[in-house]
Design an enzyme around this catalytic site. Structure first.
Site, PDB file in Angstrom:
ATOM      1  N   ASP A  49       0.738  -1.131   0.036  1.00 13.05           N
ATOM      2  CA  ASP A  49       0.037   0.094   0.023  1.00 13.05           C
ATOM      3  C   ASP A  49       1.063   1.267   0.015  1.00 13.05           C
ATOM      4  O   ASP A  49       0.422   2.269  -0.171  1.00 13.05           O
ATOM      5  CB  ASP A  49      -1.009  -0.139   1.053  1.00 13.05           C
ATOM      6  CG  ASP A  49      -0.261  -0.134   2.591  1.00 13.05           C
ATOM      7  OD1 ASP A  49       0.965  -0.245   2.782  1.00 13.05           O
ATOM      8  OD2 ASP A  49      -1.148  -0.094   3.482  1.00 13.05           O
ATOM      9  N   SER A  50       2.041   1.144  -0.020  1.00 11.56           N
ATOM     10  CA  SER A  50       3.186   2.254  -0.320  1.00 11.56           C
ATOM     11  C   SER A  50       2.951   2.700  -1.660  1.00 11.56           C
ATOM     12  O   SER A  50       3.312   3.833  -1.715  1.00 11.56           O
ATOM     13  CB  SER A  50       4.543   1.599   0.007  1.00 11.56           C
ATOM     14  OG  SER A  50       4.911   0.529  -0.963  1.00 11.56           O
ATOM     15  N   ASP A  88      -1.087  -6.163  -0.534  1.00 14.38           N
ATOM     16  CA  ASP A  88      -1.229  -5.423   1.005  1.00 14.38           C
ATOM     17  C   ASP A  88      -2.776  -5.010   1.148  1.00 14.38           C
ATOM     18  O   ASP A  88      -3.333  -4.294   0.245  1.00 14.38           O
ATOM     19  CB  ASP A  88      -0.367  -4.253   1.098  1.00 14.38           C
ATOM     20  CG  ASP A  88       0.279  -3.957   2.074  1.00 14.38           C
ATOM     21  OD1 ASP A  88       0.200  -4.654   2.962  1.00 14.38           O
ATOM     22  OD2 ASP A  88       1.240  -3.143   2.328  1.00 14.38           O
ATOM     23  N   LYS A 118      -1.337  -9.482   2.637  1.00 14.29           N
ATOM     24  CA  LYS A 118      -0.413  -9.047   3.966  1.00 14.29           C
ATOM     25  C   LYS A 118      -1.419  -8.118   4.715  1.00 14.29           C
ATOM     26  O   LYS A 118      -1.872  -7.407   4.307  1.00 14.29           O
ATOM     27  CB  LYS A 118       0.723  -8.363   3.352  1.00 14.29           C
ATOM     28  CG  LYS A 118       1.475  -7.873   4.620  1.00 14.29           C
ATOM     29  CD  LYS A 118       2.940  -7.388   4.085  1.00 14.29           C
ATOM     30  CE  LYS A 118       3.051  -5.948   3.493  1.00 14.29           C
ATOM     31  NZ  LYS A 118       2.670  -4.782   4.671  1.00 14.29           N
ATOM     32  N   GLU A 120      -1.084  -5.910   8.565  1.00 18.15           N
ATOM     33  CA  GLU A 120      -0.435  -5.393   9.605  1.00 18.15           C
ATOM     34  C   GLU A 120      -0.896  -5.694  10.862  1.00 18.15           C
ATOM     35  O   GLU A 120      -1.812  -5.747  11.310  1.00 18.15           O
ATOM     36  CB  GLU A 120      -0.420  -3.839   9.474  1.00 18.15           C
ATOM     37  CG  GLU A 120       0.422  -3.720   8.128  1.00 18.15           C
ATOM     38  CD  GLU A 120       0.650  -2.120   8.165  1.00 18.15           C
ATOM     39  OE1 GLU A 120       0.281  -1.225   8.957  1.00 18.15           O
ATOM     40  OE2 GLU A 120       1.024  -1.639   7.150  1.00 18.15           O
ATOM     41  N   GLU A 187       9.486  -5.010   9.999  1.00 22.12           N
ATOM     42  CA  GLU A 187       9.825  -3.580   8.995  1.00 22.12           C
ATOM     43  C   GLU A 187      10.799  -2.838  10.659  1.00 22.12           C
ATOM     44  O   GLU A 187       9.913  -2.652  11.442  1.00 22.12           O
ATOM     45  CB  GLU A 187       8.885  -2.893   8.696  1.00 22.12           C
ATOM     46  CG  GLU A 187       9.315  -1.571   8.000  1.00 22.12           C
ATOM     47  CD  GLU A 187       8.199  -0.912   7.440  1.00 22.12           C
ATOM     48  OE1 GLU A 187       7.070  -1.685   6.836  1.00 22.12           O
ATOM     49  OE2 GLU A 187       8.462   0.133   6.771  1.00 22.12           O
TER      50      GLU A 187
END
Ligand code: KIV
Length: 271
Positions: A49-50, A88, A118, A120, A187
């Protein structure tokens, strides 16, 4: 050794760890780069999602949408043959309820053809991970600095530095493994802690700013290529300076067009 032509599956990543083979991952947002990375032997293409920051110019990942991620993940799948493609999941598409998580992650898997999602978070989302895995959706975890919590974490900073936070991270990683995640991104985690977490898990860890002991590494492609000059971090090694190359090429084009009108002669159609 794994077969270099066979499409990868999530199980190959666990096998890689067991055999001590490293995992090479990069972010990817489009079909053109997906083809180049796939041809270069990258194992995992993470549609992070970056993309919301790197390509869409937003301040954070928080405003990334499901439609946006589906669009980019479809493009990456069209461009790749061998690599594992992971999407993501955007903020608030999996945290509200297990039902919504299954609906949204299932939609991503069905519509994009990607191989997994993915999410978080650690123990607080472990039951969601378990529910997703139970319906056949492979899940990659993401611990340490989790960009969707940037405001709660007080900015872009290394996580797990004190004893309590380090213990929490270890516990989160175990909770994800027990819930059935096939890998975990770490990360911005101190290298010794990432090393302990890696040693404690049978599933692979993929590090970004987490030292060399992780089972694989992931970087944002545009950072590695020197295309995203506004972002620099200690863990980013630039392997090219493509932003400079782009400016040079475009300046040359502009100068030729203004001064010698190159298009008029050899690049035009006389008839
Ligand atoms: O969004 C992203 O690109 C990521 C990677 C940096 C791990 O989550």
């Amino acid at each position: 050794m794994s077969d270099a032509r066979q499409p990868l599956t999530v199980h190959d990543l666990t096998r890689r760890k067991a055999q001590g083979e490293r995992i090479v991952a990069l972010t990817c947002y489009d079909a053109l780069f997906a083809r180049l990375l796939d041809e270069s032997g990258v194992d995992v293409l993470l549609v992070g999602d970056s993309v919301n920051q790197v390509l869409a110019g937003a301040e954070t990942t928080l405003s990334a949408t499901l439609e946006q991620m589906i669009y980019h993940t479809k493009s990456v799948r069209r461009g790749s043959e061998r690599a594992l493609v992971i999407c993501d999941m955007p903020f608030l598409t999996y945290q509200i309820s297990r039902e919504e998580a299954i609906k949204n992650c299932g939609r991503v898997l069905a519509e994009t053809g990607c191989h997994g999602v993915k999410l978080e978070g650690g123990r607080p989302i472990a039951e969601t991970v378990r529910a997703l895995v139970a319906v056949g959706i492979p899940v990659m975890g993401h611990l340490g600095f989790t960009p969707q919590s940037v405001h709660a974490l007080g900015g872009y900073r290394v996580q797990g530095r004190d004893k309590q936070a380090a213990e929490r991270l270890k516990d989160d990683a175990k909770a994800l493994e027990e819930a059935g995640a096939f890998a975990v991104v770490l990360e911005l985690v101190p290298a010794p802690l990432a090393s302990q977490i890696t040693a404690s898990l049978a599933i692979p860890t993929i590090g970004i700013g987490a030292g060399p002991a992780c089972d694989g590494q992931v970087l944002v492609l545009h950072d590695l290529l020197g295309l995203n000059e506004r972002f620099s971090a200690k863990f980013v090694k630039r392997y090219a300076t493509l932003a400079e190359d782009v400016r040079e090429a475009v300046k040359l084009y502009a100068a030729e067009e203004r001064e010698v009108r190159y298009l008029v002669e050899e690049h035009s159609f006389p008839k």
